[in-house]
Design a protein around this motif. Structure first.
Motif, PDB file in Angstrom:
ATOM      1  N   THR A  71       0.822  -1.226   0.000  1.00 16.22           N
ATOM      2  CA  THR A  71       0.000   0.000   0.000  1.00 16.22           C
ATOM      3  C   THR A  71       0.849   1.265   0.000  1.00 16.22           C
ATOM      4  O   THR A  71       0.303   2.367   0.177  1.00 16.22           O
ATOM      5  N   ASP A  72       2.167   1.129  -0.141  1.00 13.93           N
ATOM      6  CA  ASP A  72       3.095   2.263  -0.203  1.00 13.93           C
ATOM      7  C   ASP A  72       3.107   3.090   1.075  1.00 13.93           C
ATOM      8  O   ASP A  72       3.474   4.265   1.062  1.00 13.93           O
ATOM      9  N   MET A  73       2.731   2.495   2.195  1.00 16.33           N
ATOM     10  CA  MET A  73       2.831   3.216   3.461  1.00 16.33           C
ATOM     11  C   MET A  73       4.274   3.385   3.899  1.00 16.33           C
ATOM     12  O   MET A  73       4.591   4.287   4.687  1.00 16.33           O
ATOM     13  N   ASP A  74       5.152   2.499   3.407  1.00 20.72           N
ATOM     14  CA  ASP A  74       6.537   2.579   3.828  1.00 20.72           C
ATOM     15  C   ASP A  74       7.232   3.824   3.277  1.00 20.72           C
ATOM     16  O   ASP A  74       8.302   4.212   3.753  1.00 20.72           O
ATOM     17  N   LEU A  75       6.605   4.474   2.284  1.00 17.29           N
ATOM     18  CA  LEU A  75       7.189   5.696   1.751  1.00 17.29           C
ATOM     19  C   LEU A  75       7.004   6.876   2.687  1.00 17.29           C
ATOM     20  O   LEU A  75       7.685   7.901   2.536  1.00 17.29           O
ATOM     21  N   GLU A  76       6.086   6.740   3.655  1.00 20.98           N
ATOM     22  CA  GLU A  76       5.803   7.841   4.565  1.00 20.98           C
ATOM     23  C   GLU A  76       6.682   7.815   5.798  1.00 20.98           C
ATOM     24  O   GLU A  76       6.571   8.712   6.645  1.00 20.98           O
ATOM     25  N   VAL A  77       7.489   6.793   6.006  1.00 20.89           N
ATOM     26  CA  VAL A  77       8.348   6.688   7.181  1.00 20.89           C
ATOM     27  C   VAL A  77       9.792   6.665   6.712  1.00 20.89           C
ATOM     28  O   VAL A  77      10.093   6.246   5.581  1.00 20.89           O
ATOM     29  N   ALA A  78      10.663   7.134   7.604  1.00 21.90           N
ATOM     30  CA  ALA A  78      12.081   7.217   7.238  1.00 21.90           C
ATOM     31  C   ALA A  78      12.973   6.422   8.167  1.00 21.90           C
ATOM     32  O   ALA A  78      14.051   5.991   7.777  1.00 21.90           O
ATOM     33  N   THR A  79      12.572   6.240   9.406  1.00 13.47           N
ATOM     34  CA  THR A  79      13.419   5.574  10.394  1.00 13.47           C
ATOM     35  C   THR A  79      12.775   4.263  10.833  1.00 13.47           C
ATOM     36  O   THR A  79      11.553   4.070  10.711  1.00 13.47           O
ATOM     37  N   PRO A  80      13.570   3.334  11.348  1.00 16.78           N
ATOM     38  CA  PRO A  80      13.001   2.081  11.856  1.00 16.78           C
ATOM     39  C   PRO A  80      12.009   2.302  12.989  1.00 16.78           C
ATOM     40  O   PRO A  80      11.039   1.544  13.124  1.00 16.78           O
ATOM     41  N   TYR A  81      12.243   3.331  13.806  1.00 18.92           N
ATOM     42  CA  TYR A  81      11.310   3.608  14.903  1.00 18.92           C
ATOM     43  C   TYR A  81       9.945   3.974  14.352  1.00 18.92           C
ATOM     44  O   TYR A  81       8.899   3.501  14.842  1.00 18.92           O
TER      45      TYR A  81
END
Length: 420
Positions: A71-81
């Motif tokens: 769903t491309d949600m990973d594009l909205e986060v930058a850090t592992p936290y």
């Protein structure tokens, strides 16, 4: 204060973004026509337990990470936290219910997956991905388990086949190396020794009886004469005639005159009486007494010969049995050890053989299950309500929140007045 709190609350309520909910309802059919046909021939899987495990692992971290990537949600986060927080928020937002209506409750085979988001497309994508993951994981896990089970069984069968061949070779070599000391169908060493000793004692007892019988027959033979004159013969005939008459009286007490035994005995008596009359002194020749063989002497002589043969036979048997006992006693330190090692080899061979046959049977059952398509027909998914892109927001409940803000503002005004 009341107006201040109310206006601030209303502004906050109107600032909350709209929430769009997507949902999907699916029915899982666990009935299969193949189950009763394959009962006892193929392994049976507990589909209820599989569905329970599936519902608990659907929201696992791995599955949620897959949904985030698709769903491309990973594009909205930058850090592992941030990624971990996104996984936790997604897990808490997804609602999976069974037939009872409560989370994780499974009272029927109807499952509902729902998810709320500020974006309608994202809510639809999340529910669709979860539904596809649920179906694919359930079907693929069973097929994968069947293939993996067959592969494991093949490797185990190959290993046990090699072990079985080695066990058979060891057993054959051991039997070749210990010919003459192996136990037979009569039992172990001590059982054979005990049986041989019993045979020796039984043969000795039979030999003593045969020797006593031979001695008695010798005594009887010495008391008889080999030849009889006519008077002695006639007296012997008279004795036999009296015996036959006594037997006839005994038979007449039990049977009638028409009985075959009675008629036969009367014929014998008649023959004896006719022979006695023919050889009586009145009709005998005047040349002197006739000389006849003594039948009692001849009969005792025949019995004595049989008794002597039996004595010699028993002596030979006794010697053979005693030699066998001596041979067993000489091997008292060898045969028990051989039997113990043979028992261990047989035990290892039987265990390996039983395990090998069990594995072969299980492999055939797995092949039969796969050939019949049992893995694919155990579970059937029927989508009752497919996920659609929501067009109307499902939340928040603004009227309820506005009323709650007004009540909170009034309470704040009264509280502030009392405090002032």
């Amino acid at each position: 204060m009341t107006w201040l709190v109310a206006v601030a609350g209303w502004l906050f309520v109107f600032s909350i973004p709209d929430q769009f909910q997507a949902r999907a309802v699916v029915y899982v059919d666990t009935t299969s026509v193949m189950k009763p046909l394959l009962k006892g021939l193929a392994p049976e899987t507990d589909t209820e337990d599989e569905l329970a495990i599936m519902s608990r692992t659907l929201l696992s971290r791995e599955n949620l990470l897959t949904v985030i990537r698709e769903t491309d949600m990973d594009l909205e986060v930058a850090t592992p936290y941030e990624k971990d927080r996104l996984v936790e928020e997604l897990a808490s937002s997804i609602v999976l219910t069974g037939g009872g209506g409560k989370r994780w409750e499974k009272r029927s085979n109807v499952y509902e997956i729902s998810y709320q988001s500020t974006e309608p497309e994202r809510a639809h994508q999340v529910v669709s991905n979860l539904l596809n993951t649920m179906i694919e994981n359930t079907l693929n896990s069973t097929r994968t388990d069947t293939v993996a089970a067959q592969r494991f069984l093949d490797s185990q069968i190959s290993e046990y086949e090699q072990r079985l061949t080695l066990a058979e070779q060891r057993l054959a070599d051991f039997k070749k190396a210990n010919v003459g000391f192996m136990p037979d169908e009569k039992g172990s060493y001590y059982a054979r020794l005990q049986r041989a000793q019993d045979e020796v004692e039984a043969t000795r007892s039979a030999l003593r009886l045969a020797q006593q019988r031979s001695t008695e027959l010798n005594k009887q033979l010495k008391g008889e004469r080999p030849l009889l004159d006519s008077d002695s013969y006639q007296s012997a005939t008279a004795i036999k005639l009296r015996d036959y008459q006594d037997q006839l009286e005994s038979l007449l007490n039990q049977y009638t005159e028409q009985h075959p035994d009675v008629q036969a005995l009367r014929t014998v008596i008649a023959d004896l009486q006719s022979g006695e009359r023919a050889e009586s002194p009145e009709t005998a020749a005047p040349t002197g007494d006739a000389i006849e063989f003594n039948p009692v002497y001849q009969e005792i002589k025949v019995e004595l010969s049989k008794a002597n043969i039996e004595v010699e036979t028993l002596k030979i048997q006794l010697a053979q049995h005693q030699a066998y006992v001596d041979k067993l006693r000489e091997s008292i330190d060898v045969i028990p050890e051989v039997e113990a090692r043979l028992a261990k080899l047989n035990r290892d061979y039987e265990v390996t053989r039983e395990r090998y046959l069990d594995l072969v049977e299980r492999r055939e059952s797995a092949k039969l299950a796969q050939s019949a398509g049992q893995s694919a027909s155990d579970v059937t998914f029927r989508i009752i309500e497919p996920p659609i892109v929501p067009t109307r927001p499902s939340g928040p409940q603004r009227l309820m929140l506005l009323g709650a803000a007004l009540a909170a503002a009034i309470a704040a005004g009264f509280g502030w007045s009392l405090l002032r």
